[in-house]
Write a protein that holds these residues in place. Structure first.
Motif, PDB file in Angstrom:
ATOM      1  N   LEU A 117     -21.927 -26.925  23.491  1.00  0.00           N
ATOM      2  CA  LEU A 117     -21.400 -25.783  24.285  1.00  0.00           C
ATOM      3  C   LEU A 117     -22.074 -25.426  25.516  1.00  0.00           C
ATOM      4  N   LYS A 118     -23.651 -25.268  25.161  1.00  0.00           N
ATOM      5  CA  LYS A 118     -24.544 -25.351  26.360  1.00  0.00           C
ATOM      6  C   LYS A 118     -24.256 -25.902  27.441  1.00  0.00           C
ATOM      7  N   PRO A 119     -24.373 -27.414  27.396  1.00  0.00           N
ATOM      8  CA  PRO A 119     -24.143 -28.115  28.266  1.00  0.00           C
ATOM      9  C   PRO A 119     -22.645 -28.070  29.053  1.00  0.00           C
ATOM     10  N   LEU A 120     -21.585 -27.974  28.247  1.00  0.00           N
ATOM     11  CA  LEU A 120     -20.369 -27.630  28.697  1.00  0.00           C
ATOM     12  C   LEU A 120     -20.197 -26.370  29.553  1.00  0.00           C
ATOM     13  N   VAL A 121     -20.682 -25.182  29.235  1.00  0.00           N
ATOM     14  CA  VAL A 121     -20.725 -24.095  30.048  1.00  0.00           C
ATOM     15  C   VAL A 121     -21.794 -24.484  31.578  1.00  0.00           C
ATOM     16  N   LYS A 122     -23.022 -24.981  31.394  1.00  0.00           N
ATOM     17  CA  LYS A 122     -23.682 -25.390  32.439  1.00  0.00           C
ATOM     18  C   LYS A 122     -22.897 -26.377  33.360  1.00  0.00           C
ATOM     19  N   SER A 123     -22.189 -27.338  32.835  1.00  0.00           N
ATOM     20  CA  SER A 123     -21.360 -28.112  33.770  1.00  0.00           C
ATOM     21  C   SER A 123     -20.313 -27.514  34.629  1.00  0.00           C
ATOM     22  N   PHE A 124     -19.477 -26.515  33.740  1.00  0.00           N
ATOM     23  CA  PHE A 124     -18.570 -25.436  34.586  1.00  0.00           C
ATOM     24  C   PHE A 124     -19.171 -24.695  35.504  1.00  0.00           C
ATOM     25  N   ILE A 125     -20.289 -24.377  35.354  1.00  0.00           N
ATOM     26  CA  ILE A 125     -21.124 -23.624  36.589  1.00  0.00           C
ATOM     27  C   ILE A 125     -21.516 -24.450  37.666  1.00  0.00           C
ATOM     28  N   GLU A 126     -21.922 -25.594  37.416  1.00  0.00           N
ATOM     29  CA  GLU A 126     -22.430 -26.781  38.500  1.00  0.00           C
ATOM     30  C   GLU A 126     -21.128 -27.154  39.127  1.00  0.00           C
ATOM     31  N   ARG A 127     -20.157 -27.585  38.355  1.00  0.00           N
ATOM     32  CA  ARG A 127     -18.946 -28.232  39.007  1.00  0.00           C
ATOM     33  C   ARG A 127     -17.968 -27.040  39.629  1.00  0.00           C
ATOM     34  N   GLY A 128     -17.989 -26.002  39.215  1.00  0.00           N
ATOM     35  CA  GLY A 128     -17.191 -24.986  39.671  1.00  0.00           C
ATOM     36  C   GLY A 128     -17.429 -24.504  41.312  1.00  0.00           C
ATOM     37  N   LYS A 129     -18.992 -24.793  41.454  1.00  0.00           N
ATOM     38  CA  LYS A 129     -19.367 -24.231  42.842  1.00  0.00           C
ATOM     39  C   LYS A 129     -18.668 -25.068  44.011  1.00  0.00           C
ATOM     40  N   VAL A 165     -24.580 -17.407  26.539  1.00  0.00           N
ATOM     41  CA  VAL A 165     -24.080 -17.361  28.050  1.00  0.00           C
ATOM     42  C   VAL A 165     -24.816 -16.344  28.893  1.00  0.00           C
ATOM     43  N   ARG A 166     -25.301 -14.882  27.954  1.00  0.00           N
ATOM     44  CA  ARG A 166     -26.108 -14.056  28.546  1.00  0.00           C
ATOM     45  C   ARG A 166     -27.359 -14.244  29.162  1.00  0.00           C
ATOM     46  N   ASP A 167     -27.901 -15.422  28.452  1.00  0.00           N
ATOM     47  CA  ASP A 167     -29.350 -15.751  28.917  1.00  0.00           C
ATOM     48  C   ASP A 167     -29.145 -16.524  30.335  1.00  0.00           C
ATOM     49  N   LEU A 168     -27.884 -17.444  30.169  1.00  0.00           N
ATOM     50  CA  LEU A 168     -27.586 -17.983  31.643  1.00  0.00           C
ATOM     51  C   LEU A 168     -27.387 -17.204  32.738  1.00  0.00           C
ATOM     52  N   GLY A 169     -26.902 -15.813  32.499  1.00  0.00           N
ATOM     53  CA  GLY A 169     -26.457 -15.095  33.471  1.00  0.00           C
ATOM     54  C   GLY A 169     -25.290 -14.699  33.524  1.00  0.00           C
ATOM     55  N   ALA A 170     -24.218 -15.130  32.762  1.00  0.00           N
ATOM     56  CA  ALA A 170     -22.770 -14.885  32.752  1.00  0.00           C
ATOM     57  C   ALA A 170     -22.460 -13.486  32.626  1.00  0.00           C
ATOM     58  N   SER A 171     -21.456 -12.701  33.150  1.00  0.00           N
ATOM     59  CA  SER A 171     -20.722 -11.687  32.531  1.00  0.00           C
ATOM     60  C   SER A 171     -19.816 -11.844  31.365  1.00  0.00           C
TER      61      SER A 171
END
Length: 263
Positions: free
Chosen positions: A249-261, A53-59
């Motif tokens: 896990l990576k697609p799950l987090v990416k989905s959260f980022i995309e759908r959460g906007k 998640v650090r590479d994705l840019g998350a805190s």
């Protein structure tokens, strides 16, 4: 030792990892029962598992202290989160029902009040600061609370726990579109079993901060540990299993980022 480690990111996403800590206060270390000395209820290796998640840019916020000192995912008034068996703000029993402390060795009320002020409060103040910063910068904020647990704990749940346990406080901590995106990722694979709002609906962190009406979306993910590590001491990391799990896990987090906007 500081109560947490925090790394700011470049996305409107905060990943919270409250239960991976192993630091003990002197009185807790001296008082633990033999069964508790190996810290069996720790969310082992979760920072390593979610390092992507650090590479994705998350805190990223990681608690340093063991839940046997104080549980960062319980409310400060110690009100139960579940009607079924659980553990509290200051766990007196292990997940299997064994006592956490040797007889007469439980920390005092004054010591525990210190843990609340010096460990629990700073962690939650950091969550609040970061969510406020993200909202100010992006107009919304996302909170992903990452957890793991042994796959079989008869005292807490029947049979084997699903591999992926998504909690949204019964749909109250995030919008339906967020949940639907996570469900779609889970349904697109057949290696891991999954459930939404099953035994684990989200702890205090998800429930306290998930406010979609205020543009803060929150979800909890509880993972069955056998999919990335050994569930018996010394709780070893298993790279091949972890890599396979990360492919979901990576697609799950990416989905959260995309759908959460916000739309």
């Amino acid at each position: 030792m500081t109560p947490f480690h925090f790394t700011p990111g470049r996305l409107p996403l905060l990943v919270s990892i409250p239960h991976a800590g192993t630091q003990l206060t002197p009185e807790v270390e001296a008082g633990l029962s033999e069964a508790a000395r190996g810290l069996p209820d720790t969310d082992w290796h979760i920072p390593q598992l979610f390092d992507f998640v650090r590479d994705l840019g998350a805190s990223v916020l990681i608690g340093h202290f063991s839940r046997f000192v104080i549980d960062l995912n319980r409310p400060p008034d110690d009100q139960p989160l579940y009607t079924t068996a659980t553990t509290g703000l200051y766990p007196e029993t292990l997940f299997d029902g064994s006592p956490t402390f040797a007889p007469g060795k439980t920390p005092t009320a004054a010591q525990r009040a210190g843990y609340l002020a010096d460990i629990w409060q700073p962690y939650h103040q950091q969550i609040q600061r970061e969510l406020a910063r993200l909202k100010a910068e992006y107009g919304y904020a996302l909170l992903f609370d990452a957890h793991s647990i042994a796959s079989v704990i008869p005292r807490l749940f029947e049979g084997r726990l699903p591999d992926l346990n998504i909690g949204t406080n019964g749909g109250q901590s995030c919008d339906a579109a967020v949940t639907q995106g996570l469900e779609a990722v889970c349904a697109a694979q057949n290696r891991y079993s999954w459930v939404v709002n099953g035994r684990f609906k989200g702890g205090y962190i998800t429930r306290a901060y998930g406010r979609p009406e205020e543009k803060v979306q929150a979800v909890q993910l509880e993972l069955a540990q056998l999919n990335y590590m050994d569930e018996t001491p010394p709780f070893a990391w298993r790279q091949e299993r972890a890599s396979a799990l990360q492919s979901v896990l990576k697609p799950l987090v990416k989905s959260f980022i995309e759908r959460g906007k916000p739309a």
